[in-house]
Design an enzyme around this catalytic site. Structure first.
Site, PDB file in Angstrom:
ATOM      1  N   GLY A  18       0.816  -1.212  -0.056  1.00  0.00           N
ATOM      2  CA  GLY A  18       0.075  -0.087  -0.158  1.00  0.00           C
ATOM      3  C   GLY A  18       0.706   1.374   0.006  1.00  0.00           C
ATOM      4  O   GLY A  18       0.546   2.167   0.724  1.00  0.00           O
ATOM      5  N   ARG A  21       0.376   5.639  -2.294  1.00  0.00           N
ATOM      6  CA  ARG A  21      -0.112   6.765  -1.711  1.00  0.00           C
ATOM      7  C   ARG A  21       0.147   6.799  -0.127  1.00  0.00           C
ATOM      8  O   ARG A  21       0.410   5.870   0.360  1.00  0.00           O
ATOM      9  CB  ARG A  21      -1.684   6.963  -2.082  1.00  0.00           C
ATOM     10  CG  ARG A  21      -2.131   6.875  -3.470  1.00  0.00           C
ATOM     11  CD  ARG A  21      -3.691   7.156  -3.620  1.00  0.00           C
ATOM     12  NE  ARG A  21      -4.318   5.877  -3.414  1.00  0.00           N
ATOM     13  CZ  ARG A  21      -5.252   5.567  -2.279  1.00  0.00           C
ATOM     14  NH1 ARG A  21      -5.284   6.453  -1.551  1.00  0.00           N
ATOM     15  NH2 ARG A  21      -5.892   4.463  -2.478  1.00  0.00           N
ATOM     16  N   ASP A  68      -2.850  -7.275  -5.016  1.00  0.00           N
ATOM     17  CA  ASP A  68      -3.956  -6.912  -3.890  1.00  0.00           C
ATOM     18  C   ASP A  68      -3.591  -7.934  -2.904  1.00  0.00           C
ATOM     19  O   ASP A  68      -3.294  -9.122  -2.646  1.00  0.00           O
ATOM     20  CB  ASP A  68      -5.259  -7.648  -4.394  1.00  0.00           C
ATOM     21  CG  ASP A  68      -6.245  -7.520  -3.376  1.00  0.00           C
ATOM     22  OD1 ASP A  68      -6.097  -7.480  -2.124  1.00  0.00           O
ATOM     23  OD2 ASP A  68      -7.554  -7.736  -3.505  1.00  0.00           O
ATOM     24  N   VAL A  69      -3.170  -7.313  -1.497  1.00  0.00           N
ATOM     25  CA  VAL A  69      -2.437  -8.068  -0.308  1.00  0.00           C
ATOM     26  C   VAL A  69      -3.526  -9.122   0.132  1.00  0.00           C
ATOM     27  O   VAL A  69      -3.297  -9.978   0.898  1.00  0.00           O
ATOM     28  CB  VAL A  69      -1.877  -7.003   0.866  1.00  0.00           C
ATOM     29  CG1 VAL A  69      -0.775  -6.254   0.194  1.00  0.00           C
ATOM     30  CG2 VAL A  69      -3.303  -6.142   1.347  1.00  0.00           C
ATOM     31  N   ASN A  95       1.329  -2.055   5.286  1.00  0.00           N
ATOM     32  CA  ASN A  95       0.967  -0.942   5.500  1.00  0.00           C
ATOM     33  C   ASN A  95      -0.249  -0.772   4.849  1.00  0.00           C
ATOM     34  O   ASN A  95      -1.138  -0.080   5.219  1.00  0.00           O
ATOM     35  CB  ASN A  95       1.846   0.218   4.816  1.00  0.00           C
ATOM     36  CG  ASN A  95       1.166   1.591   4.784  1.00  0.00           C
ATOM     37  OD1 ASN A  95       0.642   2.348   5.474  1.00  0.00           O
ATOM     38  ND2 ASN A  95       0.779   1.739   3.631  1.00  0.00           N
ATOM     39  N   SER A 148      -2.983   1.095  14.482  1.00  0.00           N
ATOM     40  CA  SER A 148      -3.375   2.326  14.509  1.00  0.00           C
ATOM     41  C   SER A 148      -3.776   2.538  15.827  1.00  0.00           C
ATOM     42  O   SER A 148      -4.146   1.511  16.797  1.00  0.00           O
ATOM     43  CB  SER A 148      -5.000   2.339  13.851  1.00  0.00           C
ATOM     44  OG  SER A 148      -5.714   3.365  14.535  1.00  0.00           O
ATOM     45  N   TYR A 161     -12.770  -1.811  11.456  1.00  0.00           N
ATOM     46  CA  TYR A 161     -11.485  -1.204  11.571  1.00  0.00           C
ATOM     47  C   TYR A 161     -10.688  -1.516  12.796  1.00  0.00           C
ATOM     48  O   TYR A 161      -9.289  -1.994  12.870  1.00  0.00           O
ATOM     49  CB  TYR A 161     -11.586   0.228  11.153  1.00  0.00           C
ATOM     50  CG  TYR A 161      -9.993   0.930  11.074  1.00  0.00           C
ATOM     51  CD1 TYR A 161      -9.433   0.761   9.543  1.00  0.00           C
ATOM     52  CD2 TYR A 161      -9.617   1.713  11.704  1.00  0.00           C
ATOM     53  CE1 TYR A 161      -8.479   1.265   9.378  1.00  0.00           C
ATOM     54  CE2 TYR A 161      -8.419   2.310  11.751  1.00  0.00           C
ATOM     55  CZ  TYR A 161      -7.537   2.007  10.469  1.00  0.00           C
ATOM     56  OH  TYR A 161      -6.537   2.591  10.157  1.00  0.00           O
ATOM     57  N   LYS A 165      -7.378  -3.957  13.737  1.00  0.00           N
ATOM     58  CA  LYS A 165      -6.165  -3.075  14.139  1.00  0.00           C
ATOM     59  C   LYS A 165      -5.552  -3.764  15.547  1.00  0.00           C
ATOM     60  O   LYS A 165      -4.603  -4.039  15.751  1.00  0.00           O
ATOM     61  CB  LYS A 165      -6.161  -1.632  14.259  1.00  0.00           C
ATOM     62  CG  LYS A 165      -6.263  -1.046  12.797  1.00  0.00           C
ATOM     63  CD  LYS A 165      -5.153  -1.376  12.066  1.00  0.00           C
ATOM     64  CE  LYS A 165      -5.239  -0.649  10.760  1.00  0.00           C
ATOM     65  NZ  LYS A 165      -4.145  -0.977   9.775  1.00  0.00           N
ATOM     66  N   ILE A 194      -3.874  10.798  10.424  1.00  0.00           N
ATOM     67  CA  ILE A 194      -2.775  11.417   9.790  1.00  0.00           C
ATOM     68  C   ILE A 194      -3.637  11.891   8.317  1.00  0.00           C
ATOM     69  O   ILE A 194      -4.580  11.337   7.873  1.00  0.00           O
ATOM     70  CB  ILE A 194      -1.808  10.331   9.401  1.00  0.00           C
ATOM     71  CG1 ILE A 194      -1.337   9.518  10.434  1.00  0.00           C
ATOM     72  CG2 ILE A 194      -0.816  10.949   8.359  1.00  0.00           C
ATOM     73  CD1 ILE A 194      -0.319  10.294  11.414  1.00  0.00           C
TER      74      ILE A 194
END
Ligand SMILES: NC(=O)c1ccc[n+]([C@@H]2O[C@H](COP(=O)([O-])OP(=O)(O)OC[C@H]3O[C@@H](n4cnc5c(N)ncnc54)[C@H](OP(=O)(O)O)[C@@H]3O)[C@@H](O)[C@H]2O)c1
Length: 256
Positions: A18, A21, A68-69, A95, A148, A161, A165, A194
């Site tokens: 990733g 970007r 694609d991971v 990442n 995160s 999410y 994490k 971020i």
């Protein structure tokens, strides 16, 4: 003796998933700036190639692999292409991540849950697994998982999410212990909020932005470049006795 030499990544080979970007791109550029050859990755071939080309234009070594991971065939191709080009693999930065939904837990669908788990958790597992095939026989390696603050504290409306994490934090600890005998060091970085595409939606809503900023002791969101130093450190000889750790780079959020 120049003490900064222990942070050099000269001669090392890294994959940053990733990294077309955002935070991943900043980390890829940072590792390359510290001397590593870096494989850049993302699903979109064009942005992935553009990020790798920028590293080469700045004098570094880089390869672009669109993959694609969350797909094991793609992950094998990512590792194999890196080995074919650079002949070794020393550093894996997991990442790649998504956060497309900001919604109440009771409205989250099974499909949405699975999508987030597939990329944010299974993707890291698949990459660790594939990298292990190289790192275990060579008896060395560094794995850095981008977690995160949401892996530690509750961020409402981000159930899947945060769950992924939190699991990444445990994946980091268990792998660190299992692979310590092979001299593979596994750590995680926990960024706070971020300024990237991932947080664009939240940042564009003045009410959300204001409430986020009020929770950061340093009083502002972070920039992708502010994660880079932690990644270089964990990838370098300077962190040779550090494994199984979660390093927060969050403006003080987790200290509250
Ligand atoms: N931004 C924050 O505030 C923040 C805070 C804490 C943690 N993080 C974590 O930091 C990491 C990077 O986030 P970011 O903010 O930089 O996100 P971003 O700007 O949205 O960038 C995400 C990157 O991951 C790639 N990607 C997404 N799904 C992928 C997949 N299945 N396979 C391969 N690549 C994939 C994207 O490229 P394609 O779209 O082309 O695939 C892109 O390069 C994530 O793990 C995120 O959870 C971010």
């Amino acid at each position: 003796m120049n003490v900064l030499r222990q942070f050099s990544l000269e001669g090392k080979v890294a994959i940053v998933t990733g990294s077309s970007r955002g935070i991943g791109r900043a980390i890829a550029e940072g590792l390359a700036g510290a001397g590593a050859a870096v494989t850049v990755n993302g699903r979109d071939a064009e942005t992935t190639q553009a990020a790798a080309s920028a590293i080469v234009a700045a004098g570094g070594q880089s390869l672009a692999v669109a993959a694609d991971v969350s797909n094991s065939t793609d992950v094998d191709r990512l590792i194999d292409a890196t080995l074919e080009r650079f002949r070794r693999l020393d550093i894996l930065v997991n990442n790649a991540g998504i956060s497309p939904y900001y919604k109440a837990a009771e409205t989250m669908t099974e499909t949405e849950w699975d999508e987030i788990m597939r990329v944010n958790l299974k993707g890291a597992f698949l990459c660790c697994h594939a990298a292990g095939r190289v790192m275990i026989p060579q008896e060395s390696g560094r794995i850095i998982n981008i977690s995160s603050i949401g892996g530690t504290v509750a961020l409402p409306r981000l159930l899947a999410y945060c769950s992924a994490k939190g699991a990444i934090n445990q994946l980091t600890r268990v792998l660190a212990v299992e692979w310590a005998p092979h001299h593979i060091l596994v750590n995680a970085i926990a960024p706070g909020f971020i300024e990237t595409d991932l947080t664009k939606g939240l940042r564009e809503n003045p009410k959300h932005l204001d409430s986020l900023i009020r929770q950061v002791p340093l009083g502002r969101l972070g920039q992708p470049g502010e994660i880079v130093g932690a990644a270089i450190y964990l990838a370098s000889d300077a962190a040779s006795y550090v494994t199984g750790q979660l390093l927060s780079v969050d403006g003080g959020w987790l200290a509250l």
